[in-house]
Design an enzyme around this catalytic site. Structure first.
Site, PDB file in Angstrom:
ATOM      1  CD  GLU A   1      -2.870   1.286   0.396  1.00 54.36           C
ATOM      2  OE1 GLU A   1      -3.802   2.048   0.603  1.00 54.36           O
ATOM      3  OE2 GLU A   1      -2.817   0.573  -0.620  1.00 54.36           O
TER       4      GLU A   1
ATOM      5  CG  ASP B   1      -3.541  -3.042   2.736  1.00 55.61           C
ATOM      6  OD1 ASP B   1      -3.667  -2.259   1.775  1.00 55.61           O
ATOM      7  OD2 ASP B   1      -4.505  -3.477   3.393  1.00 55.61           O
TER       8      ASP B   1
END
Length: 252
Positions: free
Chosen positions: A80, A108
């Site tokens: 992310e 992420d």
């Protein structure tokens, strides 16, 4: 809400969120709740990773910024915070190196200690409801899910919370602080409820005497805004720029 976000979050996080929304044609002055949500999610991802390293023995250790061992390998790879092309490049590289199964959706983080991808969630609702939504979407046992709420609750796959209690408490404290500061400014109810957000938006537009043609509808479509952030290669110096984010929001 926009003013609150700019005061409460690190400028780097704000800039990344702005670029993300602009890329998808989303107006942060209209979709202020989404702006705040993106910034919050980014910060939690960074806080999840910061200070965690792996030493030469393969052990996971927590290292403060001033420690000379900060050159050790980061335990977590942050996915992310990168544009989609870069993010998939990182994911593919990890899969080729570790033999991990390629996820269907961009996660992420990647945990080099436990050799698994991680999906981070931050919710304004019940943690178990959001967890189930994430699990139903991902449909993979190879991606670990960890959900945080603004009330201090959390839920993770097989009750495996990955981080030590102190690190998780730091994240929970930050989220609780954000909630309290929103409440102090009368923003929390609209952040939680779309109906309240619409009322607040109309009130703000009227008070600012904006042009009559400006849309007042609160958009609730799902987008990939969190996945199209600018490339941001994380190294041992990234915590310096982010440390200010961990401080309490300035009072109004």
């Amino acid at each position: 809400m926009e003013d609150f976000v700019r005061q409460c979050f690190n400028p780097m996080i704000v800039e990344l969120a702005e670029k993300a929304m602009k890329e998808y044609g989303e107006d942060l002055k209209i979709e202020t709740n989404k702006f705040a949500a993106i910034c919050t999610h980014l910060e939690v991802c960074f806080m999840y990773s910061d200070f965690h390293f792996i030493n030469e023995q393969g052990e996971s250790i927590v290292v403060e910024l001033d420690d000379p061992n900060a050159l050790l390998k980061h335990r977590f790879e942050i996915i992310e915070g990168r544009d989609r092309t870069m993010a998939w490049t990182v994911v593919n590289s990890i899969c080729n190196t570790t033999g991990a199964e390629k996820p269907k959706f961009l996660p992420d983080l990647y945990d080099y200690k436990k050799n698994r991808f991680i999906e981070i969630g931050v919710t304004r609702r019940e943690v178990h409801i959001y967890y189930l939504e994430k699990a139903n979407k991902i449909k993979s046992e190879n991606t670990h899910i960890h959900i945080f709420s603004f009330t201090g609750e959390e839920m993770a796959t097989k009750a495996d919370y990955t981080l030590d209690e102190e690190s998780r408490a730091r994240i929970k404290t930050r989220l609780f602080t954000i909630r309290q500061e929103m409440a102090n400014r009368g923003l929390w109810d609209s952040f939680v409820s779309p109906k309240e957000a619409k009322k607040q938006l109309k009130k703000d537009l009227k008070s600012q005497e904006l042009c009559a043609g400006l849309p007042t509808k609160v958009f609730r479509r799902t987008s990939s805004a969190l996945r199209i952030l600018e490339p941001m290669w994380m190294d041992s110096n990234r915590t310096v720029a982010l440390r200010a984010s961990f401080l309490k929001c300035p009072k109004k």
